[in-house]
Write a protein that holds these residues in place. Structure first.
Motif, PDB file in Angstrom:
ATOM      1  N   PRO A 201      29.897 -57.762 -13.970  1.00 32.30           N
ATOM      2  CA  PRO A 201      29.385 -59.001 -13.849  1.00 32.30           C
ATOM      3  C   PRO A 201      29.170 -59.001 -11.805  1.00 32.30           C
ATOM      4  O   PRO A 201      28.852 -60.540 -11.908  1.00 32.30           O
ATOM      5  N   TYR A 202      29.011 -58.297 -11.450  1.00 35.89           N
ATOM      6  CA  TYR A 202      29.237 -58.293  -9.880  1.00 35.89           C
ATOM      7  C   TYR A 202      27.926 -58.714  -9.451  1.00 35.89           C
ATOM      8  O   TYR A 202      27.630 -58.884  -8.505  1.00 35.89           O
ATOM      9  N   THR A 203      26.490 -57.981 -10.283  1.00 37.79           N
ATOM     10  CA  THR A 203      25.738 -58.569  -9.603  1.00 37.79           C
ATOM     11  C   THR A 203      24.773 -60.005 -11.266  1.00 37.79           C
ATOM     12  O   THR A 203      25.201 -59.403 -11.976  1.00 37.79           O
ATOM     13  N   PHE A 204      23.542 -59.874 -10.709  1.00 31.76           N
ATOM     14  CA  PHE A 204      23.345 -61.008 -11.631  1.00 31.76           C
ATOM     15  C   PHE A 204      21.416 -60.583 -11.752  1.00 31.76           C
ATOM     16  O   PHE A 204      20.451 -60.577 -10.600  1.00 31.76           O
ATOM     17  N   ASN A 205      20.728 -60.705 -13.041  1.00 34.12           N
ATOM     18  CA  ASN A 205      19.279 -61.185 -13.421  1.00 34.12           C
ATOM     19  C   ASN A 205      18.882 -60.079 -12.819  1.00 34.12           C
ATOM     20  O   ASN A 205      17.873 -60.449 -12.268  1.00 34.12           O
ATOM     21  N   ASN A 206      19.200 -58.884 -12.912  1.00 31.55           N
ATOM     22  CA  ASN A 206      18.791 -57.162 -13.021  1.00 31.55           C
ATOM     23  C   ASN A 206      17.681 -56.986 -14.054  1.00 31.55           C
ATOM     24  O   ASN A 206      16.461 -56.865 -13.891  1.00 31.55           O
ATOM     25  N   TYR A 207      17.846 -57.807 -15.262  1.00 29.89           N
ATOM     26  CA  TYR A 207      17.394 -56.948 -16.338  1.00 29.89           C
ATOM     27  C   TYR A 207      17.353 -58.083 -17.750  1.00 29.89           C
ATOM     28  O   TYR A 207      18.425 -58.276 -18.272  1.00 29.89           O
ATOM     29  N   ASP A 208      15.668 -58.146 -18.247  1.00 33.45           N
ATOM     30  CA  ASP A 208      15.765 -59.216 -19.456  1.00 33.45           C
ATOM     31  C   ASP A 208      15.967 -57.956 -19.927  1.00 33.45           C
ATOM     32  O   ASP A 208      14.634 -57.857 -20.790  1.00 33.45           O
ATOM     33  N   ARG A 213      12.238 -56.341 -19.334  1.00 39.84           N
ATOM     34  CA  ARG A 213      11.501 -57.505 -18.377  1.00 39.84           C
ATOM     35  C   ARG A 213      13.168 -56.931 -16.950  1.00 39.84           C
ATOM     36  O   ARG A 213      13.479 -57.220 -17.223  1.00 39.84           O
ATOM     37  N   VAL A 214      12.001 -55.577 -16.119  1.00 41.55           N
ATOM     38  CA  VAL A 214      12.551 -55.774 -14.653  1.00 41.55           C
ATOM     39  C   VAL A 214      12.655 -57.214 -14.265  1.00 41.55           C
ATOM     40  O   VAL A 214      11.653 -57.796 -13.782  1.00 41.55           O
ATOM     41  N   LEU A 215      13.495 -57.599 -13.497  1.00 40.87           N
ATOM     42  CA  LEU A 215      13.680 -58.597 -12.993  1.00 40.87           C
ATOM     43  C   LEU A 215      13.706 -58.878 -11.553  1.00 40.87           C
ATOM     44  O   LEU A 215      13.402 -59.540 -11.103  1.00 40.87           O
ATOM     45  N   ILE A 216      14.104 -57.212 -10.822  1.00 40.19           N
ATOM     46  CA  ILE A 216      14.070 -58.126  -9.385  1.00 40.19           C
ATOM     47  C   ILE A 216      13.282 -57.092  -8.803  1.00 40.19           C
ATOM     48  O   ILE A 216      13.090 -57.587  -7.069  1.00 40.19           O
ATOM     49  N   THR A 217      12.335 -56.539  -9.195  1.00 37.09           N
ATOM     50  CA  THR A 217      11.232 -56.404  -8.434  1.00 37.09           C
ATOM     51  C   THR A 217       9.975 -57.933  -8.763  1.00 37.09           C
ATOM     52  O   THR A 217       9.701 -58.111  -9.916  1.00 37.09           O
ATOM     53  N   PRO A 218       9.587 -58.775  -7.399  1.00 37.24           N
ATOM     54  CA  PRO A 218       8.092 -59.906  -7.236  1.00 37.24           C
ATOM     55  C   PRO A 218       6.925 -59.148  -8.185  1.00 37.24           C
ATOM     56  O   PRO A 218       7.008 -57.396  -7.756  1.00 37.24           O
TER      57      PRO A 218
END
Length: 466
Positions: A201-208, A213-218
């Protein structure tokens, strides 16, 4: 001596990015022998400001330099030139820079920054704070282009970077080369999922996963290739190395940030005097049955209490003193809102949408915390002595049982408690609907990690090209 450099409003929806400009400035500082004291601070301010660009982010850089020395003047001049040449002037950008050196009293700036998290702050108000600091014998200057709106965020970024924050996170942002901007981002989706599972849990909102859906790319033409957020800088660099990237990088940089902390929702709003574009939370009881409209959006009224006491709503629940709450379908919270009943006790966080002559102000909901559930009942015919439910034989004629023939004239309907399809607790939007400041559920109770300057937190090479 330390020179703090606050920068804001250099980008537009047509391109550029304030964090990328900060990356370029740090590159210049390192290349010319200056010592950057810590990771730049990425300040996310009130997300409900209507004239913001994307995430309403400003950046503060701390460099070892005396503002009143020749080297300090050189740094300030170069920063001014870089902001001017790397901003979207003429396309909606209104850049602002604040330089802070010697400071006898930082509190006015910190107060301004905390207000900028949830209120609408003015250029005049920012300049007033700057002049107040000068009266405290502080070394502070500002520089503005366009209408000067960027001064607000620039000053706020310095205040937040200088605050003793209870909670903060980190983000490593990788940047594209100029020739790649505007083209599809070439980050392997499977590697994002692998990275997410390996670093949770040390990173967050990487992938839905719900929406694949990829969340790390704008998605815009800006130079950001991806950004990974989390609570440990070392793990973020590990996560970076796990990604399969099929385009050359300009480089990357680690930021400390208030992202993922719900900092904009920390203030209780005055339900009797809601201000447009403010952010915060309200508490109270549901005063109307939820109304779902076409598209899946759901509305309900909350009779608020707290600082202001209970409201005085009309029978339909939408009267004076109540707050109309809007839950939009993309958040994924509509099923929760539709399961509410009159009398449920809630805490609701979100931003206030401006009212019109036809529509009242609305709180756009970002989270729902169910504190207590009202007892929900249905009125039913009484039970027969045989256990079957009696049938009405007409008005004033009592009830009879079709199974055993039992009759009774003076019985009345009874209330039967209905089980609720809702539980107490906190409900957040789907990951794809999270704002930069939204605090993920698993971060509740997590303590901020330590900033490490002995790691490779800045890199302008392309060694992560795949």
């Amino acid at each position: 001596m330390v020179l703090l450099i606050g920068i804001d409003d250099t980008d537009s929806r047509q391109g550029r990015c304030t964090t990328h400009l900060a990356y370029r400035i740090v590159d210049f500082l390192f290349s010319n022998g200056y010592e950057v004291e810590e990771y730049p601070f990425l300040a996310r301010l009130n997300p409900n400001i209507p004239w913001k660009t994307r995430g309403n982010g400003a950046v503060c850089i701390k460099v070892k330099a005396d503002m009143e020395s020749r080297e300090g003047e050189h740094v300030m001049q170069i920063v001014k030139e870089m902001v001017e040449s790397n901003s979207m002037l003429g396309y909606g950008a209104n850049p602002g820079i604040v330089f802070l050196g010697r400071c006898k009293n930082i509190e006015p700036i910190v107060r301004f920054a905390n207000d900028a998290l949830w209120r609408v702050m003015s250029i005049r108000g920012a300049i007033k704070v700057i002049e107040e600091c000068k009266n405290y014998d502080s070394s502070i200057e500002y520089y503005a282009m366009g209408n000067g709106q960027g001064i607000v965020g620039a000053l706020a970024s310095i205040g937040l970077a200088s605050s003793m924050l209870d909670d903060y996170t980190f983000e490593v942002i990788a940047y594209r080369r100029q020739e790649m901007c505007g083209l599809p981002r070439l980050v392997d989706e499977a590697s994002v999922m692998m990275m997410d599972k390996a670093t949770h849990p040390y990173t967050f909102n990487n992938y839905d996963y719900k929406h694949a859906r990829v969340l790390i790319t704008p998605h815009g033409p800006d130079p950001v290739l991806f950004g990974i957020r989390g609570d440990d800088p070392c793990i973020l660099l590990d996560a970076l190395s796990m990604l399969k990237v099929h385009e050359p990088l300009e480089g990357y940089m680690l930021f400390r940030s208030n992202q993922g902390t719900n900092a904009h929702l920390a203030n209780m709003l005055d339900a009797s005097n809601l201000k447009a574009y403010t952010s915060g939370y309200i508490q109270g009881r549901v005063a109307s049955e939820p109304l779902a409209i076409e598209g899946g959006h759901t509305f309900f009224a909350l009779e608020c209490y707290g600082n202001n006491g209970y409201g005085s709503g009309d029978e339909d629940g939408y009267g004076k003193g109540n707050v109309l709450c809007a839950v939009y379908e993309p958040t994924g919270l509509s099923p929760i809102a539709q399961a509410l009943s009159i009398g449920d006790v809630l805490e609701v966080g979100g931003g206030v949408r401006k009212g019109t002559s036809k529509h009242p102000k609305v709180l756009n909901v970002e989270y729902i915390k169910v504190v207590d559930l009202a007892r929900k009942v249905r009125y039913m015919n009484p039970l027969c002595i045989c256990g079957k439910r009696l049938k009405s034989e007409g008005k004033g004629k009592g009830y009879g049982c079709k199974k055993c023939g039992y009759r009774v004239r003076d019985a009345e309907k009874v209330d039967v408690e209905v089980a609720r399809d809702l539980r107490l607790g906190l409900y957040l939007p789907d990951a794809k609907a999270h704002r930069h400041l939204t605090k993920p559920l698993h971060r509740y109770g997590i303590k901020p990690g330590c900033m490490r300057l002995d790691i490779d937190w800045f890199n302008n090479n392309s060694r992560f090209t795949r």
